[in-house]
Design a protein around this motif. Structure first.
Motif, PDB file in Angstrom:
ATOM      1  N   THR A  52       0.826  -1.211   0.000  1.00 60.95           N
ATOM      2  CA  THR A  52       0.000   0.000   0.000  1.00 60.95           C
ATOM      3  C   THR A  52       0.860   1.260   0.000  1.00 60.95           C
ATOM      4  O   THR A  52       0.488   2.267  -0.604  1.00 60.95           O
ATOM      5  N   ALA A  53       2.012   1.223   0.659  1.00 60.64           N
ATOM      6  CA  ALA A  53       2.903   2.379   0.656  1.00 60.64           C
ATOM      7  C   ALA A  53       3.441   2.639  -0.749  1.00 60.64           C
ATOM      8  O   ALA A  53       3.498   3.788  -1.201  1.00 60.64           O
ATOM      9  N   MET A  54       3.815   1.574  -1.461  1.00 57.99           N
ATOM     10  CA  MET A  54       4.345   1.750  -2.818  1.00 57.99           C
ATOM     11  C   MET A  54       3.253   2.188  -3.780  1.00 57.99           C
ATOM     12  O   MET A  54       3.470   3.073  -4.612  1.00 57.99           O
ATOM     13  N   LEU A  60      -0.200   9.011  -5.916  1.00 52.36           N
ATOM     14  CA  LEU A  60      -0.039  10.437  -5.637  1.00 52.36           C
ATOM     15  C   LEU A  60       0.847  11.138  -6.666  1.00 52.36           C
ATOM     16  O   LEU A  60       0.668  12.324  -6.936  1.00 52.36           O
ATOM     17  N   SER A  61       1.793  10.423  -7.238  1.00 57.24           N
ATOM     18  CA  SER A  61       2.681  11.057  -8.208  1.00 57.24           C
ATOM     19  C   SER A  61       2.139  10.982  -9.635  1.00 57.24           C
ATOM     20  O   SER A  61       2.664  11.643 -10.529  1.00 57.24           O
ATOM     21  N   LEU A  62       1.088  10.214  -9.871  1.00 58.74           N
ATOM     22  CA  LEU A  62       0.545  10.056 -11.224  1.00 58.74           C
ATOM     23  C   LEU A  62       0.045  11.371 -11.831  1.00 58.74           C
ATOM     24  O   LEU A  62       0.386  11.654 -12.993  1.00 58.74           O
ATOM     25  N   PRO A  63      -0.723  12.199 -11.136  1.00 59.76           N
ATOM     26  CA  PRO A  63      -1.149  13.459 -11.748  1.00 59.76           C
ATOM     27  C   PRO A  63       0.028  14.356 -12.157  1.00 59.76           C
ATOM     28  O   PRO A  63       0.000  14.970 -13.224  1.00 59.76           O
ATOM     29  N   TYR A  64       1.056  14.404 -11.326  1.00 61.54           N
ATOM     30  CA  TYR A  64       2.228  15.221 -11.669  1.00 61.54           C
ATOM     31  C   TYR A  64       2.913  14.662 -12.918  1.00 61.54           C
ATOM     32  O   TYR A  64       3.290  15.420 -13.822  1.00 61.54           O
TER      33      TYR A  64
END
Length: 70
Positions: A52-54, A60-64
């Motif tokens: 879950t951490a990975m 969270l980094s996908l939109p960026y």
């Protein structure tokens, strides 16, 4: 330093501070733990947590990452 040396040094430090170096030290440590005193987790708990951490970091980094595509 060997493990025996470390244990002996810890015992000496405890005795120097006025405490009794005995087997209750481990029990005191277990009782002090803020989350739970049992600490009997299964292997799948840590596996699930790591996955879950990975995945969370990726989500969270996908939109960026997509915004950088143009």
């Amino acid at each position: 330093m060997s493990g025996g040396n470390v244990n002996q040094n810890v015992q000496q430090d405890v005795e120097r501070e006025g405490g009794a170096a005995n087997n209750n030290n481990q029990q005191n440590l277990e009782n002090w733990l803020p989350v739970s005193a049992s600490r009997k987790a299964k292997w799948w708990y840590s596996t699930f947590h790591n996955v879950t951490a990975m995945v969370g970091a990726g989500v969270l980094s996908l939109p960026y990452a997509l915004s950088q595509l143009g």
